[in-house]
Design a protein around this motif. Structure first.
Motif, PDB file in Angstrom:
ATOM      1  N   ASP A  36       0.806  -1.221   0.000  1.00 24.43           N
ATOM      2  CA  ASP A  36       0.000   0.000   0.000  1.00 24.43           C
ATOM      3  C   ASP A  36       0.844   1.278   0.000  1.00 24.43           C
ATOM      4  O   ASP A  36       0.554   2.226   0.712  1.00 24.43           O
ATOM      5  CB  ASP A  36      -0.977  -0.020   1.180  1.00 24.43           C
ATOM      6  CG  ASP A  36      -1.883  -1.236   1.142  1.00 24.43           C
ATOM      7  OD1 ASP A  36      -2.231  -1.679   0.031  1.00 24.43           O
ATOM      8  OD2 ASP A  36      -2.239  -1.744   2.210  1.00 24.43           O
ATOM      9  N   VAL A  37       1.865   1.291  -0.838  1.00 21.67           N
ATOM     10  CA  VAL A  37       2.739   2.454  -0.962  1.00 21.67           C
ATOM     11  C   VAL A  37       2.162   3.385  -2.027  1.00 21.67           C
ATOM     12  O   VAL A  37       1.854   2.958  -3.145  1.00 21.67           O
ATOM     13  CB  VAL A  37       4.174   2.036  -1.338  1.00 21.67           C
ATOM     14  CG1 VAL A  37       5.063   3.256  -1.569  1.00 21.67           C
ATOM     15  CG2 VAL A  37       4.756   1.119  -0.271  1.00 21.67           C
ATOM     16  N   VAL A  38       2.006   4.648  -1.654  1.00 28.64           N
ATOM     17  CA  VAL A  38       1.494   5.662  -2.568  1.00 28.64           C
ATOM     18  C   VAL A  38       2.504   6.803  -2.598  1.00 28.64           C
ATOM     19  O   VAL A  38       2.806   7.394  -1.564  1.00 28.64           O
ATOM     20  CB  VAL A  38       0.112   6.199  -2.114  1.00 28.64           C
ATOM     21  CG1 VAL A  38      -0.357   7.308  -3.036  1.00 28.64           C
ATOM     22  CG2 VAL A  38      -0.905   5.071  -2.039  1.00 28.64           C
ATOM     23  N   PHE A  39       3.044   7.085  -3.770  1.00 29.88           N
ATOM     24  CA  PHE A  39       3.917   8.238  -3.947  1.00 29.88           C
ATOM     25  C   PHE A  39       3.053   9.414  -4.357  1.00 29.88           C
ATOM     26  O   PHE A  39       2.284   9.323  -5.315  1.00 29.88           O
ATOM     27  CB  PHE A  39       4.968   7.987  -5.038  1.00 29.88           C
ATOM     28  CG  PHE A  39       6.000   6.961  -4.682  1.00 29.88           C
ATOM     29  CD1 PHE A  39       7.020   7.263  -3.798  1.00 29.88           C
ATOM     30  CD2 PHE A  39       5.948   5.694  -5.240  1.00 29.88           C
ATOM     31  CE1 PHE A  39       7.976   6.314  -3.469  1.00 29.88           C
ATOM     32  CE2 PHE A  39       6.897   4.740  -4.929  1.00 29.88           C
ATOM     33  CZ  PHE A  39       7.918   5.045  -4.035  1.00 29.88           C
ATOM     34  N   LEU A  40       3.186  10.517  -3.646  1.00 28.47           N
ATOM     35  CA  LEU A  40       2.505  11.762  -3.988  1.00 28.47           C
ATOM     36  C   LEU A  40       3.577  12.724  -4.480  1.00 28.47           C
ATOM     37  O   LEU A  40       4.490  13.071  -3.728  1.00 28.47           O
ATOM     38  CB  LEU A  40       1.784  12.341  -2.767  1.00 28.47           C
ATOM     39  CG  LEU A  40       0.745  11.438  -2.116  1.00 28.47           C
ATOM     40  CD1 LEU A  40       0.225  12.056  -0.829  1.00 28.47           C
ATOM     41  CD2 LEU A  40      -0.397  11.163  -3.082  1.00 28.47           C
ATOM     42  N   THR A  41       3.480  13.126  -5.726  1.00 28.02           N
ATOM     43  CA  THR A  41       4.513  13.978  -6.293  1.00 28.02           C
ATOM     44  C   THR A  41       3.895  15.142  -7.062  1.00 28.02           C
ATOM     45  O   THR A  41       2.694  15.187  -7.293  1.00 28.02           O
ATOM     46  CB  THR A  41       5.448  13.172  -7.226  1.00 28.02           C
ATOM     47  OG1 THR A  41       4.683  12.602  -8.269  1.00 28.02           O
ATOM     48  CG2 THR A  41       6.172  12.083  -6.471  1.00 28.02           C
ATOM     49  N   GLY A  42       4.741  16.039  -7.469  1.00 27.85           N
ATOM     50  CA  GLY A  42       4.298  17.193  -8.229  1.00 27.85           C
ATOM     51  C   GLY A  42       5.479  17.920  -8.802  1.00 27.85           C
ATOM     52  O   GLY A  42       6.543  17.345  -8.996  1.00 27.85           O
ATOM     53  N   ASP A  43       5.311  19.188  -9.052  1.00 37.10           N
ATOM     54  CA  ASP A  43       6.342  20.069  -9.591  1.00 37.10           C
ATOM     55  C   ASP A  43       6.777  19.677 -10.996  1.00 37.10           C
ATOM     56  O   ASP A  43       7.886  19.943 -11.399  1.00 37.10           O
ATOM     57  CB  ASP A  43       7.551  20.162  -8.650  1.00 37.10           C
ATOM     58  CG  ASP A  43       8.407  21.379  -8.957  1.00 37.10           C
ATOM     59  OD1 ASP A  43       7.855  22.382  -9.443  1.00 37.10           O
ATOM     60  OD2 ASP A  43       9.624  21.324  -8.747  1.00 37.10           O
ATOM     61  N   VAL A  44       5.878  19.002 -11.722  1.00 33.65           N
ATOM     62  CA  VAL A  44       6.142  18.752 -13.136  1.00 33.65           C
ATOM     63  C   VAL A  44       5.052  19.391 -13.991  1.00 33.65           C
ATOM     64  O   VAL A  44       4.951  19.113 -15.179  1.00 33.65           O
ATOM     65  CB  VAL A  44       6.304  17.247 -13.461  1.00 33.65           C
ATOM     66  CG1 VAL A  44       7.572  16.694 -12.863  1.00 33.65           C
ATOM     67  CG2 VAL A  44       5.092  16.466 -13.043  1.00 33.65           C
ATOM     68  N   HIS A  45       4.209  20.216 -13.362  1.00 33.23           N
ATOM     69  CA  HIS A  45       3.205  21.022 -14.071  1.00 33.23           C
ATOM     70  C   HIS A  45       2.253  20.188 -14.922  1.00 33.23           C
ATOM     71  O   HIS A  45       1.865  20.599 -16.014  1.00 33.23           O
ATOM     72  CB  HIS A  45       3.890  22.102 -14.913  1.00 33.23           C
ATOM     73  CG  HIS A  45       4.864  22.920 -14.134  1.00 33.23           C
ATOM     74  ND1 HIS A  45       4.464  23.988 -13.359  1.00 33.23           N
ATOM     75  CD2 HIS A  45       6.202  22.805 -13.965  1.00 33.23           C
ATOM     76  CE1 HIS A  45       5.530  24.501 -12.759  1.00 33.23           C
ATOM     77  NE2 HIS A  45       6.589  23.806 -13.106  1.00 33.23           N
ATOM     78  N   SER A  46       1.899  19.015 -14.434  1.00 33.40           N
ATOM     79  CA  SER A  46       1.013  18.120 -15.174  1.00 33.40           C
ATOM     80  C   SER A  46       0.387  17.105 -14.220  1.00 33.40           C
ATOM     81  O   SER A  46       0.802  16.977 -13.077  1.00 33.40           O
ATOM     82  CB  SER A  46       1.786  17.416 -16.291  1.00 33.40           C
ATOM     83  OG  SER A  46       2.981  16.838 -15.799  1.00 33.40           O
TER      84      SER A  46
END
Length: 158
Positions: A36-46
């Protein structure tokens, strides 16, 4: 973004810019049998919704229909005020990356994430023109979830 693994848009600040670190992380996830590993990412403008597999292009080790072989899922949020990358790549990426469930590379917005013991759900909300102070529009762009123990994103029910 875990997406790139030698195909697509290689960039030094994405995971394909750090292949050794990515391989170690995925090897450790597999060895620990973390669930149940969930990566929450961003900063790629999409916006992206994808399964994270060590070898996503190898049908012997990863099945995009069932998620067999996926070690985690990744939810990527767009930026509210920064422009996206452009719409041209999204359809090609979804078609050519079996672990990519959905992508929108041009819209601005955010992600609402709901976590409980049974699932993780992500709702991508895209916003209107941030430079137009009268545009307060919001659109539900996509909803995906992963059930406990699955490590596989599927469209979420409303």
């Amino acid at each position: 973004v875990m997406l790139s693994t030698g195909r697509g848009l290689p960039q030094a600040d994405q995971w394909d810019g750090y292949p050794a670190a990515r391989a170690r992380l995925l090897r450790d996830l597999e060895a620990s049998r973390a669930r149940d590993v969930v990566f929450l990412t961003g900063d790629v403008h999409s916006s992206w919704a994808l399964d994270v597999a060590a070898s996503p292009f190898d049908a012997a080790t990863y099945d995009p229909a069932t998620g067999r072989g996926a070690l985690a899922v990744e939810i990527v949020t767009p930026a509210v005020s920064s422009p996206g990358l452009g719409a041209g790549y999204a359809a090609r990426h979804v078609a050519s990356h079996p672990h990519l469930a959905w992508a929108d590379l041009s819209a601005r917005g955010f992600v609402l994430v709901e976590l409980d013991a049974e699932r993780a759900r992500a709702d991508w909300i895209h916003v209107g023109d941030v430079e137009d102070e009268d545009d307060e529009s919001e659109t539900l762009a996509a909803s995906f979830e992963t059930r406990a123990g699955a490590s596989h994103l599927v469209p979420a029910r409303p």
